[in-house]
Design an enzyme around this catalytic site. Structure first.
Site, PDB file in Angstrom:
ATOM      1  N   LYS A  33       1.576  -9.077  -4.337  1.00 37.20           N
ATOM      2  CA  LYS A  33       0.569 -10.062  -4.761  1.00 37.20           C
ATOM      3  C   LYS A  33       1.024 -10.919  -5.945  1.00 37.20           C
ATOM      4  O   LYS A  33       1.793 -11.846  -5.729  1.00 37.20           O
ATOM      5  CB  LYS A  33      -0.771  -9.354  -4.972  1.00 37.20           C
ATOM      6  CG  LYS A  33      -1.227  -8.707  -3.644  1.00 37.20           C
ATOM      7  CD  LYS A  33      -2.641  -8.196  -3.595  1.00 37.20           C
ATOM      8  CE  LYS A  33      -2.995  -7.847  -2.155  1.00 37.20           C
ATOM      9  NZ  LYS A  33      -3.352  -6.483  -1.888  1.00 37.20           N
ATOM     10  N   TYR A  88      -5.925   1.883  -0.171  1.00 35.67           N
ATOM     11  CA  TYR A  88      -5.139   1.174   0.840  1.00 35.67           C
ATOM     12  C   TYR A  88      -3.715   1.009   0.332  1.00 35.67           C
ATOM     13  O   TYR A  88      -3.503   0.577  -0.809  1.00 35.67           O
ATOM     14  CB  TYR A  88      -5.751  -0.202   1.101  1.00 35.67           C
ATOM     15  CG  TYR A  88      -5.051  -1.013   2.172  1.00 35.67           C
ATOM     16  CD1 TYR A  88      -5.051  -0.590   3.497  1.00 35.67           C
ATOM     17  CD2 TYR A  88      -4.391  -2.192   1.850  1.00 35.67           C
ATOM     18  CE1 TYR A  88      -4.418  -1.341   4.484  1.00 35.67           C
ATOM     19  CE2 TYR A  88      -3.753  -2.944   2.833  1.00 35.67           C
ATOM     20  CZ  TYR A  88      -3.773  -2.508   4.153  1.00 35.67           C
ATOM     21  OH  TYR A  88      -3.146  -3.258   5.121  1.00 35.67           O
ATOM     22  N   ASP A 137       0.324   2.688  -6.851  1.00 33.33           N
ATOM     23  CA  ASP A 137       0.388   1.487  -6.037  1.00 33.33           C
ATOM     24  C   ASP A 137      -0.307   0.383  -6.838  1.00 33.33           C
ATOM     25  O   ASP A 137      -1.536   0.302  -6.862  1.00 33.33           O
ATOM     26  CB  ASP A 137      -0.300   1.733  -4.692  1.00 33.33           C
ATOM     27  CG  ASP A 137      -0.301   0.485  -3.810  1.00 33.33           C
ATOM     28  OD1 ASP A 137       0.100  -0.591  -4.301  1.00 33.33           O
ATOM     29  OD2 ASP A 137      -0.714   0.593  -2.636  1.00 33.33           O
TER      30      ASP A 137
HETATM   31  C1  LIG Z   1      -2.716  -5.644  -0.696  1.00 30.83           C
HETATM   32  C2  LIG Z   1      -2.316  -4.244  -0.940  1.00 30.83           C
HETATM   33  C3  LIG Z   1      -1.282  -3.621  -0.223  1.00 30.83           C
HETATM   34  C4  LIG Z   1      -0.594  -4.289   0.936  1.00 30.83           C
HETATM   35  O1  LIG Z   1       0.077  -5.435   0.563  1.00 30.83           O
HETATM   36  P1  LIG Z   1       0.414  -6.560   1.701  1.00 30.83           P
HETATM   37  O2  LIG Z   1       1.212  -7.567   0.938  1.00 30.83           O
HETATM   38  O3  LIG Z   1      -0.897  -7.033   2.193  1.00 30.83           O
HETATM   39  O4  LIG Z   1       1.209  -5.869   2.755  1.00 30.83           O
HETATM   40  C5  LIG Z   1      -0.905  -2.354  -0.588  1.00 30.83           C
HETATM   41  N1  LIG Z   1      -1.511  -1.715  -1.600  1.00 30.83           N
HETATM   42  C6  LIG Z   1      -2.511  -2.264  -2.305  1.00 30.83           C
HETATM   43  C7  LIG Z   1      -3.117  -1.517  -3.436  1.00 30.83           C
HETATM   44  C8  LIG Z   1      -2.950  -3.550  -1.992  1.00 30.83           C
HETATM   45  O5  LIG Z   1      -3.972  -4.079  -2.673  1.00 30.83           O
END
Ligand SMILES: *Cc1c(COP(=O)(O)O)cnc(C)c1O
Length: 432
Positions: A272, A149, A244
């Site tokens: 995060k 994701y 990511d």
């Molecule tokens: C949570 C997450 C996102 C998206 O971040 P948001 O702050 O929810 O937009 C993208 N990549 C990874 C790996 C994530 O865990």
């Protein structure tokens, strides 16, 4: 099973009203408990390792607001720093020294990052990095992995993890074919598949983006040599490697997965933890690439609230707390106890499971495994997970309401919290 069904009258009232006001009653899909069944709990406050709902029930929390709460909720030093910052105003929309401080901390910590740009979410960071990958290489195609994701931008909504996986959604309506025609996908941990994509799309692939440790298809670790192999393949084909680390950054090690595994990507996205519970994302990488971002270069990306002083303050204080000696040793110790304990108890009570942890991130699948990719993860018994989730919830343990999400511990979780969680798990698993 002892009937411990908790009182949730107020939760139900509030959520019923919410469903009339907001799609599904929530501001983000997984929160609606669709895949585990039952009503979601409506919360009132958080502190340390605990959350309290509107009916007064207390839970040990392993969601940690989906990752940011690594120091524990409402850490007194973060709250104090925020109070002080608040007195100076909530937004400047102009440079502040707070951005320098957090930027320096991020650059010092994350091996690939020489320059950084702050945004407001992980989604935004991934959208921006995509444009930058394409601009730098002058190529349009990208490779992503099934079940990973990278936020909800059009281009990434192909075999995406997190809520898309949780709800079993097809690739989303409303995404134009033109946005995803350049998105190539491969199974996670499958270097041969990546190699084949590079062969079939010579000189067309801008880069490879991945969660270096997957958290959005459940918790899946990279096989030995996988990250190294991607580093070699991207080099060989003049493509960029992008980690990511929105979830893994400052969580599985202070310098993220790239520090942990010793593989340095070209670009990194963060979110995060670096916002300490306020909305922050960031992307960064080599100076040569980052210099292409406006206004130093032509690649446009902007934000009214980017670099917000409250968000920077929470991030700075959170990283300061994480720098204290023993942080990652402690996180590893308690999370290992939790993850190993869950697997052992599940096996003793006759369930086929597999699971694991790295530092403060863990997962448990209801399949004997092993789980190397999203296809393997989907073999997990979702109905059983749903019952497990509900059982834990009713006994005061709050787990992510989806088999396709990792669990998170924090510095505020004590050995006693872990022991209590394992005792609850034994009760629930014995009666599943
Ligand atoms: C949570 C997450 C996102 C998206 O971040 P948001 O702050 O929810 O937009 C993208 N990549 C990874 C790996 C994530 O865990």
């Amino acid at each position: 099973m002892v009937n411990t069904t908790i009182k949730t009258t107020k939760s139900q009232e509030i959520f019923a009203a919410a469903q009339n006001l907001m799609p599904g009653g929530v501001s983000s899909p997984v929160r609606a408990f669709k895949s585990v069944g039952g009503q979601p709990i409506v919360f009132e406050r958080v502190k340390d390792a605990y959350i309290w709902d509107v009916d007064g029930n207390q839970y040990i929390d392993y969601v940690g607001t989906w990752g940011p709460a690594i120091c524990g909720h409402a850490h007194p030093e973060v709250i104090a720093a925020l109070h002080e910052a608040l007195e100076k105003g909530t937004s400047f929309g102009a440079p502040s020294v707070l951005e320098n401080i957090l930027a320096e901390m991020v650059i010092d910590a994350v091996p690939s990052i020489e320059m950084v740009r702050f945004v407001n979410s992980g989604t935004e960071a991934c959208m921006a990095v995509l444009r930058l990958m394409r601009a730098f290489t002058n190529r349009e195609k990208i490779i992503k992995f099934e079940g990973c994701y990278h936020g909800h931008a059009d281009t990434f909504l192909v075999k995406a993890g997190s809520g898309v996986a949780t709800l079993g959604l097809p690739d989303s309506p409303g995404v134009p074919k033109s946005a995803t025609s350049g998105t190539l996908t491969a199974p996670y941990n499958d270097l041969e598949a990546v190699k084949a994509l590079f062969e079939q799309n010579r000189d067309e692939i801008a880069g490879v983006i991945l969660e270096p440790v997957v958290g959005n298809a459940g918790f899946i670790t990279p096989d030995a040599g996988f990250l190294e192999g991607l580093r070699e393949l991207t080099h060989e084909h003049g493509a960029l490697l992008v980690f990511d680390e929105v979830m893994t950054g400052f969580r599985i090690a202070y310098g993220g997965a790239q520090e942990k595994f010793g593989v340095t990507p070209d670009l990194t996205t963060l979110g995060k933890v670096i916002g300490g519970g306020l909305p922050v994302g960031a992307y960064g990488g080599r100076r040569e690439i980052m210099s292409m971002i406006a206004p130093s270069g032509p690649v446009y990306q902007a934000g009214t609230l980017s670099g917000n002083p409250l968000a920077m303050t929470a991030g700075i204080k959170t990283l300061e707390l994480l720098q204290r000696p023993g942080t990652y040793e402690y996180l590893d110790q308690i999370t290992q106890k939790l993850a190993n304990g869950l697997v052992q108890i599940a096996q003793e009570t006759g369930h086929g499971v597999c699971g694991g942890h790295i530092s403060a991130m863990f997962g448990l699948f209801f399949t004997a495994g092993p789980v190397h990719n999203y296809e393997d993860a989907k073999k997990s018994d979702m109905a059983k997970f749903g019952r497990f989730h509900r059982g834990m919830l009713e006994r005061g343990v709050y787990l992510a309401p989806s088999q396709f999400e990792a669990g998170f511990t924090s510095l505020a979780h004590t050995e006693t919290d872990i022991e209590q969680t394992l005792a609850v798990a034994r009760d629930v698993l014995s009666n599943l």
